[in-house]
Design an enzyme around this catalytic site. Structure first.
Site, PDB file in Angstrom:
ATOM      1  N   LYS A  22      17.929  40.462  66.737  1.00 59.48           N
ATOM      2  CA  LYS A  22      16.518  40.477  66.302  1.00 59.48           C
ATOM      3  C   LYS A  22      16.373  41.131  64.936  1.00 59.48           C
ATOM      4  O   LYS A  22      15.725  40.594  64.043  1.00 59.48           O
ATOM      5  CB  LYS A  22      15.681  41.240  67.333  1.00 59.48           C
ATOM      6  CG  LYS A  22      14.281  41.570  66.877  1.00 59.48           C
ATOM      7  CD  LYS A  22      13.493  42.328  67.913  1.00 59.48           C
ATOM      8  CE  LYS A  22      13.626  43.817  67.887  1.00 59.48           C
ATOM      9  NZ  LYS A  22      12.991  44.517  66.750  1.00 59.48           N
ATOM     10  N   ASN A  23      17.000  42.299  64.776  1.00 56.68           N
ATOM     11  CA  ASN A  23      16.781  43.064  63.542  1.00 56.68           C
ATOM     12  C   ASN A  23      17.518  42.491  62.331  1.00 56.68           C
ATOM     13  O   ASN A  23      17.311  42.957  61.210  1.00 56.68           O
ATOM     14  CB  ASN A  23      17.176  44.535  63.746  1.00 56.68           C
ATOM     15  CG  ASN A  23      16.151  45.278  64.574  1.00 56.68           C
ATOM     16  OD1 ASN A  23      15.116  44.721  64.940  1.00 56.68           O
ATOM     17  ND2 ASN A  23      16.438  46.530  64.899  1.00 56.68           N
ATOM     18  N   CYS A 117       2.319  53.843  65.596  1.00 55.33           N
ATOM     19  CA  CYS A 117       3.298  53.162  66.430  1.00 55.33           C
ATOM     20  C   CYS A 117       3.705  54.144  67.526  1.00 55.33           C
ATOM     21  O   CYS A 117       3.706  55.358  67.289  1.00 55.33           O
ATOM     22  CB  CYS A 117       4.458  52.788  65.522  1.00 55.33           C
ATOM     23  SG  CYS A 117       6.034  52.591  66.274  1.00 55.33           S
ATOM     24  N   ARG A 122       6.015  56.419  61.345  1.00 50.18           N
ATOM     25  CA  ARG A 122       6.660  55.290  60.671  1.00 50.18           C
ATOM     26  C   ARG A 122       5.920  54.800  59.416  1.00 50.18           C
ATOM     27  O   ARG A 122       5.426  53.670  59.368  1.00 50.18           O
ATOM     28  CB  ARG A 122       6.870  54.129  61.643  1.00 50.18           C
ATOM     29  CG  ARG A 122       7.817  54.503  62.748  1.00 50.18           C
ATOM     30  CD  ARG A 122       8.092  53.348  63.661  1.00 50.18           C
ATOM     31  NE  ARG A 122       9.213  52.540  63.231  1.00 50.18           N
ATOM     32  CZ  ARG A 122       9.692  51.527  63.936  1.00 50.18           C
ATOM     33  NH1 ARG A 122       9.151  51.191  65.057  1.00 50.18           N
ATOM     34  NH2 ARG A 122      10.725  50.852  63.494  1.00 50.18           N
ATOM     35  N   ASP A 306      18.098  53.385  68.593  1.00 52.03           N
ATOM     36  CA  ASP A 306      17.732  52.274  69.471  1.00 52.03           C
ATOM     37  C   ASP A 306      18.546  52.249  70.774  1.00 52.03           C
ATOM     38  O   ASP A 306      18.284  51.409  71.643  1.00 52.03           O
ATOM     39  CB  ASP A 306      17.887  50.930  68.738  1.00 52.03           C
ATOM     40  CG  ASP A 306      16.760  50.687  67.750  1.00 52.03           C
ATOM     41  OD1 ASP A 306      15.789  51.479  67.735  1.00 52.03           O
ATOM     42  OD2 ASP A 306      16.846  49.709  66.981  1.00 52.03           O
ATOM     43  N   ILE A 328      15.636  60.510  64.338  1.00 51.25           N
ATOM     44  CA  ILE A 328      15.038  59.468  63.494  1.00 51.25           C
ATOM     45  C   ILE A 328      13.522  59.369  63.694  1.00 51.25           C
ATOM     46  O   ILE A 328      12.771  59.337  62.732  1.00 51.25           O
ATOM     47  CB  ILE A 328      15.692  58.085  63.772  1.00 51.25           C
ATOM     48  CG1 ILE A 328      17.215  58.178  63.677  1.00 51.25           C
ATOM     49  CG2 ILE A 328      15.141  57.020  62.825  1.00 51.25           C
ATOM     50  CD1 ILE A 328      17.779  58.421  62.305  1.00 51.25           C
ATOM     51  N   ARG A 398       9.762  41.502  73.464  1.00 47.85           N
ATOM     52  CA  ARG A 398       9.831  41.547  72.002  1.00 47.85           C
ATOM     53  C   ARG A 398      11.284  41.524  71.537  1.00 47.85           C
ATOM     54  O   ARG A 398      11.572  41.078  70.425  1.00 47.85           O
ATOM     55  CB  ARG A 398       9.174  42.833  71.477  1.00 47.85           C
ATOM     56  CG  ARG A 398       7.683  42.886  71.678  1.00 47.85           C
ATOM     57  CD  ARG A 398       7.121  44.113  71.005  1.00 47.85           C
ATOM     58  NE  ARG A 398       7.743  44.267  69.702  1.00 47.85           N
ATOM     59  CZ  ARG A 398       7.929  45.437  69.082  1.00 47.85           C
ATOM     60  NH1 ARG A 398       7.527  46.546  69.637  1.00 47.85           N
ATOM     61  NH2 ARG A 398       8.513  45.489  67.912  1.00 47.85           N
TER      62      ARG A 398
HETATM   63  C1  UD1 Z   1      14.590  49.843  61.777  1.00 45.45           C
HETATM   64  C2  UD1 Z   1      14.779  49.005  63.019  1.00 45.45           C
HETATM   65  C3  UD1 Z   1      14.496  49.839  64.258  1.00 45.45           C
HETATM   66  C4  UD1 Z   1      15.328  51.109  64.249  1.00 45.45           C
HETATM   67  C5  UD1 Z   1      15.163  51.859  62.932  1.00 45.45           C
HETATM   68  C6  UD1 Z   1      16.104  53.044  62.815  1.00 45.45           C
HETATM   69  C7  UD1 Z   1      14.213  46.780  62.243  1.00 45.45           C
HETATM   70  C8  UD1 Z   1      13.242  45.636  62.270  1.00 45.45           C
HETATM   71  N1  UD1 Z   1      13.869  47.860  62.943  1.00 45.45           N
HETATM   72  O1  UD1 Z   1      13.214  50.244  61.733  1.00 45.45           O
HETATM   73  O2  UD1 Z   1      14.815  49.048  65.405  1.00 45.45           O
HETATM   74  O3  UD1 Z   1      14.915  51.958  65.314  1.00 45.45           O
HETATM   75  O4  UD1 Z   1      15.442  50.981  61.820  1.00 45.45           O
HETATM   76  O5  UD1 Z   1      17.423  52.640  62.974  1.00 45.45           O
HETATM   77  O6  UD1 Z   1      15.268  46.671  61.651  1.00 45.45           O
HETATM   78  N2  UD1 Z   1      10.473  56.356  56.811  1.00 45.45           N
HETATM   79  C9  UD1 Z   1       9.611  56.950  55.907  1.00 45.45           C
HETATM   80  N3  UD1 Z   1       9.052  56.177  54.930  1.00 45.45           N
HETATM   81  C10 UD1 Z   1       9.311  54.835  54.810  1.00 45.45           C
HETATM   82  C11 UD1 Z   1      10.192  54.241  55.739  1.00 45.45           C
HETATM   83  C12 UD1 Z   1      10.759  55.028  56.723  1.00 45.45           C
HETATM   84  O7  UD1 Z   1       9.356  58.153  55.989  1.00 45.45           O
HETATM   85  O8  UD1 Z   1       8.758  54.195  53.903  1.00 45.45           O
HETATM   86  C13 UD1 Z   1      11.086  57.163  57.904  1.00 45.45           C
HETATM   87  C14 UD1 Z   1      10.636  56.709  59.295  1.00 45.45           C
HETATM   88  O9  UD1 Z   1       9.430  57.314  59.678  1.00 45.45           O
HETATM   89  C15 UD1 Z   1      11.802  57.163  60.150  1.00 45.45           C
HETATM   90  C16 UD1 Z   1      13.008  56.984  59.225  1.00 45.45           C
HETATM   91  O10 UD1 Z   1      12.479  56.933  57.905  1.00 45.45           O
HETATM   92  O11 UD1 Z   1      11.684  58.525  60.479  1.00 45.45           O
HETATM   93  C17 UD1 Z   1      13.828  55.747  59.484  1.00 45.45           C
HETATM   94  O12 UD1 Z   1      12.979  54.616  59.573  1.00 45.45           O
HETATM   95  P1  UD1 Z   1      13.447  53.157  59.124  1.00 45.45           P
HETATM   96  O13 UD1 Z   1      14.927  53.106  58.950  1.00 45.45           O
HETATM   97  O14 UD1 Z   1      12.600  52.731  57.986  1.00 45.45           O
HETATM   98  O15 UD1 Z   1      13.057  52.299  60.403  1.00 45.45           O
HETATM   99  P2  UD1 Z   1      12.598  50.805  60.375  1.00 45.45           P
HETATM  100  O16 UD1 Z   1      13.222  50.120  59.221  1.00 45.45           O
HETATM  101  O17 UD1 Z   1      11.116  50.720  60.540  1.00 45.45           O
END
Ligand code: UD1
Length: 419
Positions: A22-23, A117, A122, A306, A328, A398
């Site tokens: 999915k990801n 969320c 996030r 995850d 995370i 999902r």
């Molecule tokens: C992706 C995965 C999700 C997984 C996560 C962490 C997809 C579609 N989803 O989510 O399944 O659980 O990686 O491995 O691939 N953060 C910020 N600012 C930002 C972006 C992120 O502060 O602009 C923080 C988030 O709050 C979190 C951390 O960074 O604490 C990691 O998040 P991120 O790697 O961005 O997760 P996703 O990409 O949303």
């Protein structure tokens, strides 16, 4: 609302074919916006999140057709609506992945802010910072990220925090930008490499994916592509943990041990016998003596957040005590409250959950709160005595393709109920 009824206590034994990731499929689908040529994808899982992304792309004008062989064919020649509306983004945060491609190819995008969320705040500030550094004008107004650019410029962008979809958005923006982009502190997840492989297949110039430094040289146009999406490493890990907790034996096909070394090493520590070949993994837990395992979640190649809920369920009935540290997401222990209702002994302090294995879990009505939490509850229910009813099962749809069919194939007693 649909519920899942699981009668626990049966050992999972048999074979399962792992679906496409999915990801990986989500950013690859978003990347189809980058070219006007035909894209053909294989191994795209049939999941609600994928359906949401397809609906979003279609609303922008992308032609999408599943052919007889279940290949997904896309063409973004006639895209004319550069908007990702709140109604779709609120059901799937990964919709933010269209931002980079839209600004890069069309110079304009309006993408709803994802908002809250279940597992934490996030934010998407890093996605916005990266695009601004590349020269995009971005305002956040009326709940929308409104971005415009004449031509994005290559930059050196350092992620203050590692972000998977953030890295993907900047990669997709950079492939059509002017000049060289260097992304440092980039995410190293296998899905990043899969996206890079797909973009290279389209003619992009990318190096260093899979490391913390990704170098991208922009090209003027991208071609079409024919690509097979990588296997789902979280689905793989979930079936392995489900088999381990029931003392069973499983052969997983269409997957690879290279994608989840940290998870396999924890399962070995828990007492599982694991073997693997080029595209398969087997796990045997029939000798019993499941041991509790401690871990801390961290970005790849560390232990994945995850897989945290699934290991929480495993530790709740394993011999001994374990400490599970979630680094995370700040609110990702909601399954623990539900596991308590099944008799688990797990205490939470801040971002640490401490478990003491109990002899057995007992069935109870429980509620799924997010995608991976629901996987954890299914795993607990497979080991519990009696019939567990899991509510809000739409979360599982999902991210897990044909979940009850695959579990039934392994001998589990699982059925879906409407209420
Ligand atoms: C992706 C995965 C999700 C997984 C996560 C962490 C997809 C579609 N989803 O989510 O399944 O659980 O990686 O491995 O691939 N953060 C910020 N600012 C930002 C972006 C992120 O502060 O602009 C923080 C988030 O709050 C979190 C951390 O960074 O604490 C990691 O998040 P991120 O790697 O961005 O997760 P996703 O990409 O949303």
């Amino acid at each position: 609302m649909q519920k899942l009824k699981i009668s626990g206590g049966k050992k999972l034994v048999g074979e399962v074919k792992i679906s496409g990731a999915k990801n990986a499929a989500l950013p690859i689908l978003a990347a189809s916006l980058l070219s006007e040529k035909n894209i053909s994808l294989n191994n795209v899982p049939q999941l609600n999140d994928i359906a949401t992304m397809i609906t979003l792309l279609q609303s922008m004008g992308v032609e999408v057709v599943f052919d007889d062989t279940m290949r997904l064919n896309l063409n973004a020649r006639n895209v004319d609506r550069l908007i990702a509306p709140y109604d779709l983004v609120k059901t799937m945060r990964a919709s933010i992945l269209v931002l980079g491609p839209l600004v890069s190819r069309f110079g304009s995008a309006e993408v709803s802010l994802p908002g809250g969320c279940a597992i934490g705040a996030r934010p998407v500030n890093l996605h916005i910072d990266g695009l601004r550094a590349m020269g995009a004008q971005i305002e956040v107004q009326d709940g929308y990220i409104k971005a415009s650019a004449t031509k994005l410029q290559g930059v050196h962008f350092n992620f203050k925090e590692i972000s998977v979809t953030g890295t993907e958005n900047i990669m997709m923006a950079a492939v059509l930008a002017e000049g060289e982009t260097i992304i440092t502190n980039a995410a190293r997840e296998p899905e990043i490499v899969d996206l890079a492989n797909f973009l290279r297949n389209m003619g992009a110039n990318i190096e260093g994916d899979g490391t913390h430094k990704i170098i991208i040289n922009g090209v003027n146009k991208l071609n079409g592509a024919d690509y097979r999406v990588m296997p789902d490493r979280v689905e793989t890990g979930t079936y392995l943990v489900a088999t381990a907790i029931t003392g069973g034996k499983i052969l997983l096909k269409n997957t690879s041990e290279n994608l989840l070394e940290s998870v396999l090493s924890k399962l070995r520590e828990a007492g599982a016998e694991i073997e693997a070949g080029e595209d398969w993994i087997s796990l045997d837990m029939q000798r019993g003596n499941l041991k509790a395992v401690s871990f801390s979640t961290s970005p790849y190649p560390g232990f994945p957040t995850d897989m945290q809920a699934q290991f929480c369920a495993l530790n709740s009935v394993a011999n001994g005590e374990a400490e599970m540290v979630e680094n995370i997401f700040e609110n990702r222990f909601q399954h623990v409250v539900e596991l308590h209702r099944m008799g688990a002994d797990i205490q939470i302090k801040g971002n640490i959950a401490s478990s003491k294995g109990v002899d057995s879990l007992t069935a109870a009505p429980v509620m799924a709160t997010d995608l991976r939490a629901s996987a954890g509850l299914i795993i607990a229910a497979l080991a519990a005595e009696g019939d567990t009813i899991i509510d809000r099962i739409y979360h599982i749809d999902r991210g897990y393709e044909r979940v009850e069919e695959k579990l039934q194939q392994l001998g589990a007693s699982v059925s879906r109920e409407n209420s």
